[in-house]
Design a protein around this motif. Structure first.
Motif, mmCIF file in Angstrom:
data_model
loop_
_atom_site.group_PDB
_atom_site.id
_atom_site.type_symbol
_atom_site.label_atom_id
_atom_site.label_comp_id
_atom_site.label_asym_id
_atom_site.label_seq_id
_atom_site.Cartn_x
_atom_site.Cartn_y
_atom_site.Cartn_z
ATOM 1 N N MET A 295 101.160 177.253 161.338
ATOM 2 C CA MET A 295 100.356 177.711 162.445
ATOM 3 C C MET A 295 99.829 176.502 163.213
ATOM 4 S SD MET A 295 99.686 180.548 163.641
ATOM 5 C CE MET A 295 98.616 181.831 164.048
ATOM 6 N N ALA A 296 99.892 176.565 164.507
ATOM 7 C CA ALA A 296 99.451 175.463 165.356
ATOM 8 C C ALA A 296 97.925 175.429 165.429
ATOM 9 C CB ALA A 296 100.030 175.613 166.745
ATOM 10 N N THR A 297 97.389 174.225 165.422
ATOM 11 C CA THR A 297 95.940 174.060 165.556
ATOM 12 C C THR A 297 95.538 174.246 167.012
ATOM 13 O OG1 THR A 297 96.099 171.683 165.911
ATOM 14 C CG2 THR A 297 95.925 172.432 163.632
ATOM 15 N N GLY A 298 94.244 174.274 167.250
ATOM 16 C CA GLY A 298 93.745 174.434 168.618
ATOM 17 C C GLY A 298 94.167 173.292 169.517
ATOM 18 N N THR A 299 94.151 172.070 168.969
ATOM 19 C CA THR A 299 94.557 170.902 169.761
ATOM 20 C C THR A 299 96.028 170.999 170.137
ATOM 21 O OG1 THR A 299 92.944 169.570 168.561
ATOM 22 C CG2 THR A 299 94.634 168.396 169.782
ATOM 23 N N ASP A 300 96.863 171.411 169.197
ATOM 24 C CA ASP A 300 98.295 171.567 169.482
ATOM 25 C C ASP A 300 98.527 172.606 170.576
ATOM 26 O OD1 ASP A 300 98.925 169.703 167.553
ATOM 27 O OD2 ASP A 300 99.322 171.207 165.998
ATOM 28 N N GLN A 301 97.769 173.674 170.516
ATOM 29 C CA GLN A 301 97.927 174.722 171.523
ATOM 30 C C GLN A 301 97.505 174.244 172.904
ATOM 31 O OE1 GLN A 301 95.749 178.021 169.909
ATOM 32 N NE2 GLN A 301 97.458 178.698 168.637
ATOM 33 N N VAL A 302 96.420 173.466 172.966
ATOM 34 C CA VAL A 302 95.948 172.941 174.247
ATOM 35 C C VAL A 302 96.968 171.960 174.823
ATOM 36 C CG1 VAL A 302 94.172 171.516 175.352
ATOM 37 C CG2 VAL A 302 93.517 173.318 173.761
ATOM 38 N N VAL A 303 97.502 171.078 173.968
ATOM 39 C CA VAL A 303 98.514 170.120 174.424
ATOM 40 C C VAL A 303 99.762 170.857 174.891
ATOM 41 C CG1 VAL A 303 100.065 168.270 173.660
ATOM 42 C CG2 VAL A 303 97.660 168.213 173.019
ATOM 43 N N GLY A 304 100.194 171.853 174.145
ATOM 44 C CA GLY A 304 101.364 172.645 174.534
ATOM 45 C C GLY A 304 101.151 173.361 175.853
ATOM 46 N N LEU A 305 99.972 173.950 176.024
ATOM 47 C CA LEU A 305 99.663 174.631 177.275
ATOM 48 C C LEU A 305 99.643 173.637 178.433
ATOM 49 C CD1 LEU A 305 98.864 177.257 178.701
ATOM 50 C CD2 LEU A 305 96.482 176.668 178.228
ATOM 51 N N GLY A 306 99.104 172.457 178.205
ATOM 52 C CA GLY A 306 99.084 171.424 179.238
ATOM 53 C C GLY A 306 100.484 170.995 179.631
ATOM 54 N N LEU A 307 101.357 170.804 178.637
ATOM 55 C CA LEU A 307 102.743 170.415 178.922
ATOM 56 C C LEU A 307 103.485 171.506 179.688
ATOM 57 C CD1 LEU A 307 103.724 168.667 175.575
ATOM 58 C CD2 LEU A 307 103.357 167.595 177.798
ATOM 59 N N VAL A 308 103.251 172.743 179.317
ATOM 60 C CA VAL A 308 103.886 173.860 180.032
ATOM 61 C C VAL A 308 103.372 173.925 181.470
ATOM 62 C CG1 VAL A 308 104.040 176.384 180.157
ATOM 63 C CG2 VAL A 308 104.417 175.217 177.985
ATOM 64 N N ALA A 309 102.070 173.723 181.662
ATOM 65 C CA ALA A 309 101.497 173.760 183.010
ATOM 66 C C ALA A 309 102.059 172.633 183.870
ATOM 67 C CB ALA A 309 99.969 173.664 182.940
ATOM 68 N N ILE A 310 102.135 171.429 183.316
ATOM 69 C CA ILE A 310 102.689 170.297 184.069
ATOM 70 C C ILE A 310 104.148 170.561 184.412
ATOM 71 C CG2 ILE A 310 103.361 167.870 183.865
ATOM 72 C CD1 ILE A 310 100.740 167.438 182.323
ATOM 73 N N SER A 311 104.916 171.074 183.458
ATOM 74 C CA SER A 311 106.322 171.378 183.711
ATOM 75 C C SER A 311 106.477 172.422 184.808
ATOM 76 C CB SER A 311 106.991 171.877 182.435
ATOM 77 O OG SER A 311 106.967 170.896 181.444
#
Length: 84
Positions: free
Chosen positions: A1-17
């Motif tokens: 399970m992804a931690t909160g930090t991983d989810q925030v980083v993933g969401l940021g990468l998706v938003a930038i992409s």
């Protein structure tokens, strides 16, 4: 399970992409159909960069992958020599 930090980083990468994809799509596909004197043209780079930027990015990516593969192979070769 992804931690909160991983989810925030993933969401940021998706938003930038998504932002980069939208900008590039508008730049390459939509902008040629808009009059060259329109105000929107000042927000985009010249069209020559539409080819140059992805080309340079692709070459840098290939360079990094090649350097990583070379590093791993040399590291494994040294480890095999020490094991003998």
């Amino acid at each position: 399970m992804a931690t909160g930090t991983d989810q925030v980083v993933g969401l940021g990468l998706v938003a930038i992409s998504l932002i980069v994809f939208t900008y590039y799509t508008a730049w390459v596909i939509l902008l040629p159909f808009i009059d060259s004197q329109h105000v929107i043209h000042k927000y985009f780079l010249p069209r020559a960069y539409a080819v140059a930027i992805p080309l340079v990015a692709g070459l840098l990516l290939l360079l990094c992958v090649g350097l990583f593969i070379t590093y791993v192979m040399l590291k494994n070769q040294r480890a095999a020599k020490k094991a003998q």
